[in-house]
Design an enzyme around this catalytic site. Structure first.
Site, PDB file in Angstrom:
ATOM      1  N   LEU A   1       0.918  -1.259   0.174  1.00  0.00           N
ATOM      2  CA  LEU A   1       0.158   0.063  -0.059  1.00  0.00           C
ATOM      3  C   LEU A   1       0.793   1.213  -0.106  1.00  0.00           C
ATOM      4  O   LEU A   1       1.973   1.288   0.697  1.00  0.00           O
ATOM      5  CB  LEU A   1      -0.867   0.106   1.211  1.00  0.00           C
ATOM      6  CG  LEU A   1      -2.259  -0.733   1.191  1.00  0.00           C
ATOM      7  CD1 LEU A   1      -2.925  -0.731   2.617  1.00  0.00           C
ATOM      8  CD2 LEU A   1      -3.158  -0.230   0.221  1.00  0.00           C
ATOM      9  N   ASP A   2       0.488   2.131  -0.598  1.00  0.00           N
ATOM     10  CA  ASP A   2       1.218   3.280  -0.776  1.00  0.00           C
ATOM     11  C   ASP A   2       1.322   4.214   0.651  1.00  0.00           C
ATOM     12  O   ASP A   2       0.423   3.843   1.378  1.00  0.00           O
ATOM     13  CB  ASP A   2       0.463   4.669  -1.743  1.00  0.00           C
ATOM     14  CG  ASP A   2       0.652   4.372  -3.322  1.00  0.00           C
ATOM     15  OD1 ASP A   2       1.696   3.655  -3.519  1.00  0.00           O
ATOM     16  OD2 ASP A   2      -0.150   4.803  -4.039  1.00  0.00           O
ATOM     17  N   PRO A   3       2.358   4.897   1.069  1.00  0.00           N
ATOM     18  CA  PRO A   3       2.230   5.410   2.577  1.00  0.00           C
ATOM     19  C   PRO A   3       1.012   6.338   2.740  1.00  0.00           C
ATOM     20  O   PRO A   3       0.637   6.037   4.278  1.00  0.00           O
ATOM     21  CB  PRO A   3       3.742   6.295   2.499  1.00  0.00           C
ATOM     22  CG  PRO A   3       4.495   5.576   1.201  1.00  0.00           C
ATOM     23  CD  PRO A   3       3.353   5.077   0.309  1.00  0.00           C
TER      24      PRO A   3
ATOM     25  N   ALA B   1      -1.840   5.582   1.716  1.00  0.00           N
ATOM     26  CA  ALA B   1      -3.063   4.873   1.648  1.00  0.00           C
ATOM     27  C   ALA B   1      -3.362   4.125   3.155  1.00  0.00           C
ATOM     28  O   ALA B   1      -2.638   3.870   3.801  1.00  0.00           O
ATOM     29  CB  ALA B   1      -3.054   3.665   0.699  1.00  0.00           C
TER      30      ALA B   1
ATOM     31  N   ARG C   1      -3.735   5.033  -8.241  1.00  0.00           N
ATOM     32  CA  ARG C   1      -3.416   6.177  -8.945  1.00  0.00           C
ATOM     33  C   ARG C   1      -3.274   6.728 -10.436  1.00  0.00           C
ATOM     34  O   ARG C   1      -3.656   7.624 -10.752  1.00  0.00           O
ATOM     35  CB  ARG C   1      -1.995   6.549  -8.308  1.00  0.00           C
ATOM     36  CG  ARG C   1      -1.692   6.899  -6.998  1.00  0.00           C
ATOM     37  CD  ARG C   1      -0.399   7.091  -6.419  1.00  0.00           C
ATOM     38  NE  ARG C   1       0.324   5.906  -6.466  1.00  0.00           N
ATOM     39  CZ  ARG C   1       1.662   5.927  -6.774  1.00  0.00           C
ATOM     40  NH1 ARG C   1       2.388   7.174  -7.132  1.00  0.00           N
ATOM     41  NH2 ARG C   1       2.374   4.639  -6.914  1.00  0.00           N
TER      42      ARG C   1
END
Length: 301
Positions: free
Chosen positions: A46-48, A50, A181
């Site tokens: 997961l993106d930071p 998110a 994204r």
């Protein structure tokens, strides 16, 4: 002599509700420390910024990570229209703007193009490797990265809320390797208004849902206590998408030694990947062929 791993021989899954502002790697490290586990990994970054489902595998459960990573996942995310950023989310710099705002009908009309088998270009700031280097490292160094489009299967993409003209919230189900994204970026481009992700939350991942999830703060509060072990899910939960083969004691012994084991009952078809159990305990994962399972992964439990 090999160095002995530090920590407990504990195996299973911990479903973390990851907070914003933390990398997946850091979250895994905190879980590993809290359980004093000798081995840990996760099934899907997961993106930071998110939040939501981060499935963390401990011990022998790390051998089942690929089956969760390859499974379908679902996200809820909000797109901000009128701005594109160099990271395709709020972490980056705004690189272009527009006064145009799409109507609900225009958004609905654009969504089918993003459903089914599509080709998607990952963000410039992503973990994709280009000539052995991570794209985000090259992008941070100011290099313009040429990333090839990749196939992605999107099961569902729906608008679920429209707070105002500048924002819309969506739910998406997709396969492995999807970048939300990129969906936001490409949807904004298709609508002629630009766009980027404002918020992103993973709401399920393979067999794991938010009902299973434990906030990271709670894990920290229970760290190194017996109470924490109660949130650990069995290793075989990560195998929920595979058929089960039941084996005898002799078959289990053969599988444990890396040899094909006789199956006494099976839900698998010939040539299908399956997992073997003996008295409800997972023994191995492998390929089912005519009454036998040929192991590819063996569990030391």
């Amino acid at each position: 002599m090999a160095r002995r791993k530090k920590g407990r021989d504990i195996s299973g899954w911990v479903v973390v509700d990851k907070p914003a502002g933390m990398s997946s790697t850091n979250a895994v490290g905190k879980v590993r420390w809290a359980f004093n586990a000798n081995k840990a990994g996760h099934a899907g970054t997961l993106d930071p910024e998110a939040t939501g489902i981060l499935a963390v595998a401990l011990g022998e459960a790390t051998k089942t990570v690929p089956f969760v990573t390859d499974a379908q996942k679902a996200y809820e995310f909000t797109v901000k229209f009128g701005e594109a950023t160099n990271t395709d989310d709020t972490e980056g710099e705004v690189i272009v703007t527009s006064d145009t705002r799409p109507s609900d009908a225009e958004i609905e009309a654009a969504l089918p193009a993003f459903v089914g088998e599509i080709m998607q270009v990952p963000p410039q700031f992503s973990a994709v490797k280009i000539d052995g280097q991570r794209a985000y490292a090259m992008a941070r160094a100011g290099e313009e990265v040429d990333i090839a489009a990749r196939p992605l299967f999107v099961e569902r993409l729906e608008m679920i809320a429209r707070a105002d003209a500048d924002h819309a919230t969506f739910e998406m189900e997709c396969g492995k390797g999807g970048y939300v994204r990129s969906i936001a970026r490409d949807l904004g481009a298709a609508l002629g208004c630009f766009g980027h992700v404002l918020t992103l939350r993973r709401i399920w991942s393979g067999p794991f849902t938010l009902e299973d999830a434990v906030p990271l703060d709670r894990i920290n509060d229970m760290a190194r206590t017996q109470e924490l072990d109660e949130v650990l899910l069995p290793l075989e939960v990560g195998l929920a998408d595979l058929p089960e083969c039941r084996v005898s004691a002799e078959g289990a012994t053969r599988l444990a030694n890396g040899n094909p084991g006789t199956v006494i009952s099976s839900e698998a078809d010939f040539g299908e990947m399956a997992w073997a159990s003996f008295q409800g305990r997972p023994v191995a994962v492998g390929v089912y062929r005519s009454g036998e399972l040929a192991p590819t992964r063996v569990f030391r439990l």
